[in-house]
Design a protein around this motif. Sequence first.
Motif, PDB file in Angstrom:
ATOM      1  N   VAL A 135       0.845  -1.206   0.000  1.00 23.69           N
ATOM      2  CA  VAL A 135       0.000   0.000   0.000  1.00 23.69           C
ATOM      3  C   VAL A 135       0.870   1.242   0.000  1.00 23.69           C
ATOM      4  CG1 VAL A 135      -2.303  -0.528   0.878  1.00 23.69           C
ATOM      5  CG2 VAL A 135      -0.361  -0.565   2.461  1.00 23.69           C
ATOM      6  N   SER A 136       0.957   1.885  -1.161  1.00 25.91           N
ATOM      7  CA  SER A 136       1.844   3.039  -1.287  1.00 25.91           C
ATOM      8  C   SER A 136       1.145   4.140  -2.070  1.00 25.91           C
ATOM      9  CB  SER A 136       3.120   2.593  -1.990  1.00 25.91           C
ATOM     10  OG  SER A 136       2.782   2.014  -3.233  1.00 25.91           O
ATOM     11  N   GLY A 137       1.944   5.118  -2.513  1.00 25.38           N
ATOM     12  CA  GLY A 137       1.367   6.222  -3.266  1.00 25.38           C
ATOM     13  C   GLY A 137       0.897   5.813  -4.649  1.00 25.38           C
ATOM     14  N   GLY A 138       1.520   4.797  -5.228  1.00 24.09           N
ATOM     15  CA  GLY A 138       1.170   4.392  -6.588  1.00 24.09           C
ATOM     16  C   GLY A 138       0.590   2.992  -6.697  1.00 24.09           C
ATOM     17  N   HIS A 139       0.590   2.225  -5.628  1.00 20.85           N
ATOM     18  CA  HIS A 139       0.140   0.827  -5.693  1.00 20.85           C
ATOM     19  C   HIS A 139      -0.742   0.436  -4.513  1.00 20.85           C
ATOM     20  CE1 HIS A 139       3.743   0.887  -8.227  1.00 20.85           C
ATOM     21  NE2 HIS A 139       3.261  -0.175  -8.851  1.00 20.85           N
ATOM     22  N   THR A 140      -1.737  -0.402  -4.798  1.00 20.37           N
ATOM     23  CA  THR A 140      -2.463  -1.121  -3.748  1.00 20.37           C
ATOM     24  C   THR A 140      -2.646  -2.527  -4.295  1.00 20.37           C
ATOM     25  OG1 THR A 140      -3.605   0.874  -3.078  1.00 20.37           O
ATOM     26  CG2 THR A 140      -4.559  -1.206  -2.333  1.00 20.37           C
ATOM     27  N   PHE A 166      -5.514   8.934  -0.012  1.00 25.23           N
ATOM     28  CA  PHE A 166      -5.183   9.739   1.174  1.00 25.23           C
ATOM     29  C   PHE A 166      -4.740  11.134   0.736  1.00 25.23           C
ATOM     30  CE2 PHE A 166      -5.059   6.014   3.994  1.00 25.23           C
ATOM     31  CZ  PHE A 166      -5.379   6.577   5.213  1.00 25.23           C
ATOM     32  N   ASP A 167      -3.872  11.191  -0.277  1.00 28.56           N
ATOM     33  CA  ASP A 167      -3.341  12.480  -0.726  1.00 28.56           C
ATOM     34  C   ASP A 167      -4.438  13.373  -1.300  1.00 28.56           C
ATOM     35  OD1 ASP A 167      -0.869  11.571   0.064  1.00 28.56           O
ATOM     36  OD2 ASP A 167      -0.260  10.930  -1.941  1.00 28.56           O
ATOM     37  N   LYS A 168      -5.369  12.757  -2.058  1.00 30.28           N
ATOM     38  CA  LYS A 168      -6.446  13.550  -2.667  1.00 30.28           C
ATOM     39  C   LYS A 168      -7.446  14.019  -1.618  1.00 30.28           C
ATOM     40  CE  LYS A 168      -6.065  11.674  -7.326  1.00 30.28           C
ATOM     41  NZ  LYS A 168      -6.537  10.627  -8.263  1.00 30.28           N
ATOM     42  N   THR A 303       7.874   4.278   3.886  1.00 34.08           N
ATOM     43  CA  THR A 303       7.947   5.131   2.695  1.00 34.08           C
ATOM     44  C   THR A 303       9.291   4.875   1.998  1.00 34.08           C
ATOM     45  OG1 THR A 303       8.603   6.828   4.265  1.00 34.08           O
ATOM     46  CG2 THR A 303       6.375   6.965   3.422  1.00 34.08           C
ATOM     47  N   ASP A 304       9.513   5.562   0.886  1.00 33.60           N
ATOM     48  CA  ASP A 304      10.702   5.288   0.074  1.00 33.60           C
ATOM     49  C   ASP A 304      11.989   5.482   0.873  1.00 33.60           C
ATOM     50  OD1 ASP A 304       8.945   4.814  -1.908  1.00 33.60           O
ATOM     51  OD2 ASP A 304       9.307   6.675  -3.000  1.00 33.60           O
ATOM     52  N   ASN A 305      12.936   4.589   0.641  1.00 31.98           N
ATOM     53  CA  ASN A 305      14.219   4.660   1.357  1.00 31.98           C
ATOM     54  C   ASN A 305      15.267   3.838   0.626  1.00 31.98           C
ATOM     55  OD1 ASN A 305      14.503   1.790   2.797  1.00 31.98           O
ATOM     56  ND2 ASN A 305      12.345   2.367   2.816  1.00 31.98           N
TER      57      ASN A 305
HETATM   58  P1  ATP Z   1       5.059   3.664  -5.140  1.00 31.13           P
HETATM   59  O1  ATP Z   1       5.898   3.036  -4.088  1.00 31.13           O
HETATM   60  O2  ATP Z   1       3.767   2.978  -5.362  1.00 31.13           O
HETATM   61  O3  ATP Z   1       5.818   3.928  -6.383  1.00 31.13           O
HETATM   62  P2  ATP Z   1       5.471   6.066  -3.607  1.00 31.13           P
HETATM   63  O4  ATP Z   1       6.881   5.626  -3.614  1.00 31.13           O
HETATM   64  O5  ATP Z   1       5.146   7.483  -3.913  1.00 31.13           O
HETATM   65  O6  ATP Z   1       4.627   5.125  -4.581  1.00 31.13           O
HETATM   66  P3  ATP Z   1       5.537   5.543  -0.804  1.00 31.13           P
HETATM   67  O7  ATP Z   1       6.711   6.437  -0.635  1.00 31.13           O
HETATM   68  O8  ATP Z   1       5.695   4.125  -0.466  1.00 31.13           O
HETATM   69  O9  ATP Z   1       4.832   5.720  -2.198  1.00 31.13           O
HETATM   70  O10 ATP Z   1       4.376   6.097   0.130  1.00 31.13           O
HETATM   71  C1  ATP Z   1       3.920   7.418   0.026  1.00 31.13           C
HETATM   72  C2  ATP Z   1       2.431   7.407   0.290  1.00 31.13           C
HETATM   73  O11 ATP Z   1       2.165   6.939   1.626  1.00 31.13           O
HETATM   74  C3  ATP Z   1       1.779   8.765   0.162  1.00 31.13           C
HETATM   75  O12 ATP Z   1       0.604   8.633  -0.598  1.00 31.13           O
HETATM   76  C4  ATP Z   1       1.474   9.137   1.616  1.00 31.13           C
HETATM   77  O13 ATP Z   1       0.347   9.978   1.753  1.00 31.13           O
HETATM   78  C5  ATP Z   1       1.209   7.784   2.230  1.00 31.13           C
HETATM   79  N1  ATP Z   1       1.427   7.776   3.683  1.00 31.13           N
HETATM   80  C6  ATP Z   1       2.576   8.017   4.358  1.00 31.13           C
HETATM   81  N2  ATP Z   1       2.364   7.962   5.694  1.00 31.13           N
HETATM   82  C7  ATP Z   1       1.043   7.675   5.869  1.00 31.13           C
HETATM   83  C8  ATP Z   1       0.199   7.485   7.018  1.00 31.13           C
HETATM   84  N3  ATP Z   1       0.670   7.590   8.252  1.00 31.13           N
HETATM   85  N4  ATP Z   1      -1.109   7.195   6.788  1.00 31.13           N
HETATM   86  C9  ATP Z   1      -1.590   7.096   5.532  1.00 31.13           C
HETATM   87  N5  ATP Z   1      -0.860   7.275   4.435  1.00 31.13           N
HETATM   88  C10 ATP Z   1       0.451   7.549   4.583  1.00 31.13           C
END
Ligand code: ATP
Length: 346
Positions: A135-140, A166-168, A303-305
């Motif tokens: 569950v990330s910014g671009g994937h579920t 969440f972002d929207k 998140t990304d690292n």
């Molecule tokens: P992808 O990995 O799919 O390419 P990305 O790298 O942008 O996308 P991540 O860095 O894994 O995604 O995560 C960023 C997302 O996580 C953002 O949409 C952010 O709002 C969400 N996020 C971060 N912390 C929280 C939290 N505590 N609750 C809900 N959402 C969160």
Amino acid sequence: MLILGLETSCDETGVALYHTGRGLLAHALFSQVDIHVEYGGVVPELASRDHIRKALPLIEQVMAEANCTAGDINAVAYTAGPGLVGALMVGATLARALAWGWGVPSLGVHHMEGHLLAPMLEEDRPDFPFVALLVSGGHTQLVRVDAIGEYRLLGESLDDAAGEAFDKAAKMLGLPYPGGPHIARLAEQGDPSRFDFPRPMVNRPGLDFSFSGLKTYTLNTVNDCRAAGELTEQDKCDIARAFEEAVVGTLVIKCRRALKQEGLKTLVMAGGVSANRNLRASLEMALKKDRARVFYPAPEFCTDNGAMIAYAGAQRLAAGQRDEGGTAVRPRWPMAELPPITQVAG
Ligand code: ATP
Ligand code: MG
Ligand code: FE
């Protein structure tokens, strides 16, 4: 084996040094949020340019922290996709150039495999097989994982990713980008009984998700509050809470369904949204009833690292995989195309 990992797929420059025997030696991250915040989202060209500025100083920083020199590094891993093409190219070019200069192999890593394996950086690690919720910014996505590289997609979002939703929703409430952590903060002060948002697609069989309807529902609720006067701080908190409850509720239902379908008792959750405390607590409570367990990364590795890229790269490099000539980046790259490996290193 000491691996330098480099993450530049989006708006975070992440660097780490992972040793297959000694674990994570050092890591550093620069987040570009302040650069993109005034645009309300990531501007690709600005992202690429800033990765160029930050990557080398961060590499020098982690090498100093780990007390190592170039001669100690056995391979370089970098994010090759999916992600923003320009941002990926900065990382790939730098990683390949360093590896070539140091006379060591390099390897392009799949960003989502990095997320998926991030829980392996913790002391208490899951055993294969398991179901992974990415569950990330671009994937579920829900993925069955039998080994590193043995991935079967069980379900995914048909529209917005959970993080994107969440972002929207955050934007509608006037909160800055990225909105996930801001929604989570407001939700803690919210009254969960005031609004009841729909849990999308839970009454239909299957493991796919849809979050775009929830977005519309959020907007309508915001507009209703405005029509009744002004959107107060308490309104915002109550909407954030209802929104979060709906996303969390949906994810929990689908995770339990996936575990049941696959006959498994281990869930691994990764990606930015897995940092959400409500989601962690709700999953833990629900899975306890099923005598199942959930594993997730430390918040800084949700998140990304760079650490997750160094770790995923280390696994594949230790198994003998290396870059060949040709294209270094793949902005679109289905995870199911990755080759399997059998032996976990370190
Ligand atoms: P992808 O990995 O799919 O390419 P990305 O790298 O942008 O996308 P991540 O860095 O894994 O995604 O995560 C960023 C997302 O996580 C953002 O949409 C952010 O709002 C969400 N996020 C971060 N912390 C929280 C939290 N505590 N609750 C809900 N959402 C969160
Ligand atoms: Mg980001
Ligand atoms: Fe990511």
